[in-house]
Design an enzyme around this catalytic site. Structure first.
Site, short mmCIF file in Angstrom:
data_model
loop_
_atom_site.label_atom_id
_atom_site.label_comp_id
_atom_site.label_asym_id
_atom_site.label_seq_id
_atom_site.Cartn_x
_atom_site.Cartn_y
_atom_site.Cartn_z
N CYS A 1 0.66 9.02 7.16
CA CYS A 1 0.23 8.33 8.52
C CYS A 1 -0.27 9.51 9.53
O CYS A 1 -0.92 9.09 10.47
CB CYS A 1 1.24 7.31 9.17
N THR B 1 3.45 -4.33 2.09
CA THR B 1 4.56 -4.27 0.86
C THR B 1 4.60 -2.98 0.31
O THR B 1 5.21 -2.96 -0.98
CB THR B 1 4.16 -5.31 -0.12
#
Length: 425
Positions: A54, A197
């Site tokens: 990220c 998920t």
């Protein structure tokens, strides 16, 4: 100084330290395909491992020799450019290049959480391992890259064990939830929707449960919510359902799916919250923005993004300095051992020339002219003669002292094959 003809480790890195997250997002487009393209399209690069998280995008390359470094870097930049929409020149400008010791120390520091947005966070250790696993799956790794990444994981564990960094739950998710907490009911009363998920969603769910939040519904843009939720004891938003329709009476949204494009838009959330006075906190940890940043303008909605986390991340402390010492020492040891392996063949060749030549000469003696005691003595004296320059050569290799290594190798080359004398009986 890097010697031409010896395998070179090259890293090309970009992170939140240097670039806006929007730039990192574009660089990370189809990240793992970049490694396959680099290795498959050129013989300049033997292997590649891609680390995309990220807040960073990094390429670790195994290049045949130093003379090919500029061309290898250009090939890597072109592969990234093909997927990011940037020009190759822009990509080269965004990616900081390191070789050898710089590459090693950087990866060791990254794996130990020292370069993270939240210093000391532990998610990165798993991301480093998964980057290597992905390279194995794509058949783009090499023995040198395997050794580098496996060593990085060992150093990460040594840093955690030696400093305590990482054992206190420091993480991007943890800081984001810390920021969100003052605006939420007690955690046991929080109603949450988790978007995603993947491995990051798993870490987010664990962090939520660790704080006492159990009322969690999982939404997946790709339809995987059912299996993910069932395996973790939470509930799933039905496949194909509209996410916004499930947010009217929710306190918290944690989004980390990394889907291509926002899964929650301003208009959809505004419509879902029409007439609602219930405050909503949205935590968007996806580099590509699962949630349109414009939702922060909606009444009663608070947005916590990666930018927010970066602004609130804990500062460095004494344990970090201790960790950097561990990393630097480990990087030095790794490079020293790597040099010994790379420089040792010449030492072995000289020793083989002498010892192999001696054995050949002894074997050529007639059986009735051989003296076992004399032969053992001759072998012992020969090894004793070879020992000092061998030790000097290997110590010079560990230290990276090319001049001392060359001198020791010359001393080995000057050792002549002894001539055994037959037993005069």
């Amino acid at each position: 100084m890097i010697n031409s003809g010896i395998v070179v480790l090259l890293s090309l890195t970009a992170s939140h330290h240097d670039l806006d997250l929007a730039v990192l997002e574009r660089l990370s487009s189809d990240a793992h395909a970049v490694g396959r393209q680099i290795v498959g399209s050129t013989d300049l690069v033997a292997g590649a491992v891609v680390l995309a998280t990220c807040n960073r995008f990094e390429l670790y390359l195994d290049v045949a020799d130093a003379d090919r470094l500029p061309a290898a870097r250009a090939a890597a930049a072109q592969a990234v450019a093909d997927r990011s929409g940037y020009t190759a020149a822009d990509v080269e400008g965004h990616l900081r290049a390191e070789t050898e010791a710089g590459t090693v120390e950087h990866l060791f520091a990254v794996a130990s959480g020292l370069e993270s947005m939240v210093v000391g966070e532990r998610e990165i250790a798993g991301q480093v391992r998964r980057a290597l696993t992905a390279a194995r799956r794509d058949t783009t790794t090499t023995s040198d890259l395997e050794g580098l990444f496996q060593a990085a994981s060992r150093v990460s564990r040594a840093v955690e064990g030696g400093t305590g960094l990482g054992s206190t739950g420091r993480s991007v998710v943890g800081v984001a939830l810390d920021i969100a907490e003052p605006h939420l009911p007690a955690w046991a009363d929080v109603r949450c929707v988790l978007v995603g998920t993947g491995s990051y969603a798993g870490a987010s769910l664990a962090a939520l449960k660790g704080r006492g939040c159990t009322d969690v519904h999982v939404y997946s843009p790709s339809g995987r919510a059912g299996a993910f939720a069932a395996a973790r004891g939470v509930r799933a938003v039905p496949a194909g359902a509209d996410l916004a329709e499930h947010l009217a009476d929710v306190d918290l949204v944690v989004a980390c799916s990394g889907a291509a494009g926002a899964v929650l838009t301003v208009d959809a959330l505004a419509a879902a919250r029409a007439g609602s006075e219930r405050p909503l906190t949205v935590v968007d940890l996806a580099l590509r923005h699962d949630v349109d940043p414009g939702v922060r303008s909606l009444p009663g909605v608070r947005l916590v993004s990666l930018h927010t986390v970066a602004e609130h991340a804990p500062a460095e402390h004494a344990a970090v300095q201790q960790a950097r010492t561990i990393v630097a020492r480990a990087a030095g040891d790794f490079e020293a051992e790597r040099r010994v392996r790379e420089w040792n063949p010449a030492v072995v060749a000289e020793r083989t020339r002498v010892l192999g030549g001696l054995e050949a000469a002894l074997s050529a003696l007639p059986e009735d002219a051989r003296d076992e005691r004399a032969e053992r003595s001759l072998r012992r004296r020969t090894r004793a003669q070879l020992h000092p320059p061998t030790v000097r050569a290997r110590e010079a290799a560990r230290a990276g002292d090319a001049a001392a290594y060359a001198a020791a190798l010359a001393d080995l080359a000057a050792v002549e094959v002894p001539t055994p004398h037959p037993d005069p009986r």
